[in-house]
Design a protein around this motif. Structure first.
Motif, short mmCIF file in Angstrom:
data_model
loop_
_atom_site.label_atom_id
_atom_site.label_comp_id
_atom_site.label_asym_id
_atom_site.label_seq_id
_atom_site.Cartn_x
_atom_site.Cartn_y
_atom_site.Cartn_z
N MET A 1 0.83 -1.20 0.00
CA MET A 1 0.00 0.00 0.00
C MET A 1 0.87 1.25 0.00
SD MET A 1 -3.03 -0.97 2.72
CE MET A 1 -3.69 0.69 2.60
N LEU A 2 0.35 2.33 -0.57
CA LEU A 2 1.02 3.62 -0.50
C LEU A 2 0.82 4.21 0.89
CD1 LEU A 2 -0.12 5.15 -3.91
CD2 LEU A 2 2.11 4.16 -3.37
N ASP A 3 1.84 4.85 1.43
CA ASP A 3 1.67 5.46 2.74
C ASP A 3 1.02 6.83 2.59
OD1 ASP A 3 3.84 7.59 2.58
OD2 ASP A 3 5.04 5.80 2.26
N GLN A 4 0.43 7.27 3.67
CA GLN A 4 -0.35 8.51 3.65
C GLN A 4 0.51 9.72 3.31
OE1 GLN A 4 -3.63 8.30 3.87
NE2 GLN A 4 -3.86 10.51 3.47
N GLU A 5 1.75 9.73 3.77
CA GLU A 5 2.64 10.86 3.48
C GLU A 5 2.87 10.98 1.97
OE1 GLU A 5 7.14 12.52 4.50
OE2 GLU A 5 6.48 10.57 5.27
N PHE A 6 3.05 9.84 1.29
CA PHE A 6 3.24 9.86 -0.17
C PHE A 6 2.01 10.45 -0.84
CE2 PHE A 6 2.72 8.00 -4.37
CZ PHE A 6 3.98 8.17 -4.94
N ILE A 7 0.84 10.02 -0.42
CA ILE A 7 -0.40 10.50 -1.03
C ILE A 7 -0.55 12.01 -0.82
CG2 ILE A 7 -2.92 10.34 -0.92
CD1 ILE A 7 -2.50 7.38 -0.05
N GLU A 8 -0.22 12.48 0.37
CA GLU A 8 -0.43 13.89 0.71
C GLU A 8 0.62 14.81 0.12
OE1 GLU A 8 -0.63 13.97 4.93
OE2 GLU A 8 -2.64 13.05 5.04
N THR A 9 1.85 14.29 -0.07
CA THR A 9 2.94 15.18 -0.51
C THR A 9 3.33 15.01 -1.97
OG1 THR A 9 4.64 13.60 0.21
CG2 THR A 9 3.89 15.23 1.82
N LYS A 10 3.05 13.86 -2.56
CA LYS A 10 3.51 13.59 -3.92
C LYS A 10 2.39 13.65 -4.96
CE LYS A 10 7.78 12.68 -2.70
NZ LYS A 10 8.92 13.55 -3.11
N LEU A 11 1.15 13.53 -4.54
CA LEU A 11 0.04 13.46 -5.48
C LEU A 11 -0.81 14.73 -5.43
CD1 LEU A 11 -1.09 9.75 -4.87
CD2 LEU A 11 0.61 10.63 -6.49
N PRO A 12 -1.55 15.02 -6.49
CA PRO A 12 -2.38 16.23 -6.50
C PRO A 12 -3.41 16.21 -5.38
CG PRO A 12 -2.18 15.31 -8.71
CD PRO A 12 -1.60 14.30 -7.78
N ALA A 13 -3.72 17.39 -4.86
CA ALA A 13 -4.74 17.52 -3.81
C ALA A 13 -6.06 16.96 -4.31
CB ALA A 13 -4.90 18.98 -3.39
N GLY A 14 -6.73 16.24 -3.43
CA GLY A 14 -8.04 15.70 -3.78
C GLY A 14 -8.00 14.32 -4.41
N THR A 15 -6.79 13.76 -4.58
CA THR A 15 -6.68 12.42 -5.16
C THR A 15 -7.30 11.39 -4.21
OG1 THR A 15 -4.64 12.94 -6.35
CG2 THR A 15 -5.10 10.61 -5.93
N GLU A 16 -8.15 10.54 -4.76
CA GLU A 16 -8.76 9.46 -3.98
C GLU A 16 -7.96 8.18 -4.18
OE1 GLU A 16 -13.03 7.02 -3.54
OE2 GLU A 16 -12.75 8.51 -5.15
N TYR A 17 -7.62 7.52 -3.09
CA TYR A 17 -6.83 6.29 -3.13
C TYR A 17 -7.71 5.12 -2.71
CZ TYR A 17 -3.05 2.98 -1.90
OH TYR A 17 -2.22 1.89 -1.79
N ILE A 18 -7.93 4.20 -3.63
CA ILE A 18 -8.70 2.99 -3.34
C ILE A 18 -7.73 1.83 -3.44
CG2 ILE A 18 -10.68 1.57 -3.98
CD1 ILE A 18 -11.87 4.01 -5.40
N SER A 19 -7.40 1.22 -2.31
CA SER A 19 -6.32 0.23 -2.29
C SER A 19 -6.84 -1.19 -2.17
CB SER A 19 -5.37 0.52 -1.12
OG SER A 19 -6.04 0.35 0.12
N ASP A 20 -6.03 -2.10 -2.67
CA ASP A 20 -6.21 -3.54 -2.49
C ASP A 20 -7.58 -4.05 -2.94
OD1 ASP A 20 -3.64 -3.88 -1.54
OD2 ASP A 20 -4.20 -3.68 0.57
N VAL A 21 -7.98 -3.62 -4.12
CA VAL A 21 -9.21 -4.14 -4.71
C VAL A 21 -8.91 -5.50 -5.33
CG1 VAL A 21 -10.99 -3.77 -6.47
CG2 VAL A 21 -10.04 -1.81 -5.21
N VAL A 22 -9.58 -6.54 -4.86
CA VAL A 22 -9.33 -7.89 -5.37
C VAL A 22 -9.99 -8.02 -6.75
CG1 VAL A 22 -9.70 -10.35 -5.00
CG2 VAL A 22 -9.21 -8.86 -3.05
#
Length: 286
Positions: free
Chosen positions: A1-22
């Motif tokens: 999984m991506l860590d929260q810091e990566f999502i908040e600092t590396k990706l555009p604001a408002g990006t939705e992360y949906i992880s581990d969809v089987v």
């Protein structure tokens, strides 16, 4: 999984992360994918970028590559595209063609769930690095060039693959093995032998069946290929060969030599190359 810091600092604001969809269960394993969805106020279906990770077919995961290509990931999201990173069985778990089937099953799953996730899977671009570049190229050429064994169920549509972005992926597994000099064919532990389940020169039929260059046709999608001139793991001749095969079949293709770059070099995520990738993707989805 991506860590929260990566999502908040590396990706555009408002990006939705949906992880581990089987997307598939096989041999007691759950295969999963991650979706990164940009802020979408129009609610229109989003063109889709599918990322296939590298790791010599034997390691890696759906999150690791994104840390190495965080700028390109962010740029794709800024284009208003959905970004999907998929996993597949590694060579310790399954051999060719099973990992390819895992990837096409993921693509078919996304197409079946396009409404749920807001995806326009008729505007799909596949990207991959190293072994992932090989799988992306194999799918891009195979689905349009006779690779009938690359789908689990031909009745399940997969949308439309508009193009492939290949970062230093192998394209001819027999040629790849030839760089190794003396080979113990009975105990071949090379990554390509593990992927095939056999040494390529002991099973050239399998090696050809797993090589993207053998499926190139006039129906292949456009390609953008990046390769470093100092790559010793996957020699640049692999990409030169694929690019030439695409060109002689009249397919739009561009090979970008990255000077001074070794296999998996951080140079590949520099702005100059991201600009080329985004320009290519824009030309396909608009």
């Amino acid at each position: 999984m991506l860590d929260q810091e990566f999502i908040e600092t590396k990706l555009p604001a408002g990006t939705e992360y949906i992880s581990d969809v089987v997307f598939k269960e096989v041999d007691g394993l759950e295969l999963k994918l991650d979706l990164l969805l940009p802020k979408n106020e129009t609610k229109e279906q989003l063109p889709t970028a599918i990322w296939i990770h590298g790791g010599a077919w034997m390691r890696g995961n759906k999150a690791r590559d994104l840390h190495r290509f965080d700028q390109l990931t962010s740029r794709i999201l800024q284009e208003g595209m959905a970004f999907v990173s998929i996993e597949y069985r590694l060579s310790s778990q399954a051999s060719f063609p099973e990992p390819v089937l895992d990837c096409t099953d993921a693509i078919a799953f996304l197409n079946r769930n396009r409404e749920k996730f807001g995806l326009d899977t008729d505007r799909t671009v596949i990207l991959g690095t190293s072994a992932g570049g090989h799988l992306a190229s194999l799918i891009g050429t195979g689905l349009t060039g006779g690779g009938k064994d690359f789908v689990t169920d031909a009745s399940r549509p997969m949308g439309t693959i508009l193009g492939v972005v290949d970062f230093y992926g192998p394209t001819d597994l027999i040629m790849l093995q030839s760089k190794r000099g003396e080979i113990d064919f009975e105990n071949d532990a090379s990554p390509e032998a593990r992927f095939l389940g056999h040494s390529p020169l002991k099973r050239p039929d399998l090696a050809r069946a797993a090589s993207p260059v053998n499926y190139v046709s006039k129906n292949s999608p456009p390609f953008l290929i990046f390769h470093g001139d100092l790559d010793s793991r996957v020699p640049m001749m692999q990409s030169i060969y694929l690019n030439s095969m695409l060109e002689v079949n009249g397919v739009e293709s561009r090979l970008v030599q990255v000077d001074g770059a070794r296999h998996g070099d951080e140079k590949f995520d520099e702005t100059v190359y991201n600009d080329m990738a985004i320009e290519f993707i824009r030309s396909l989805i608009h």
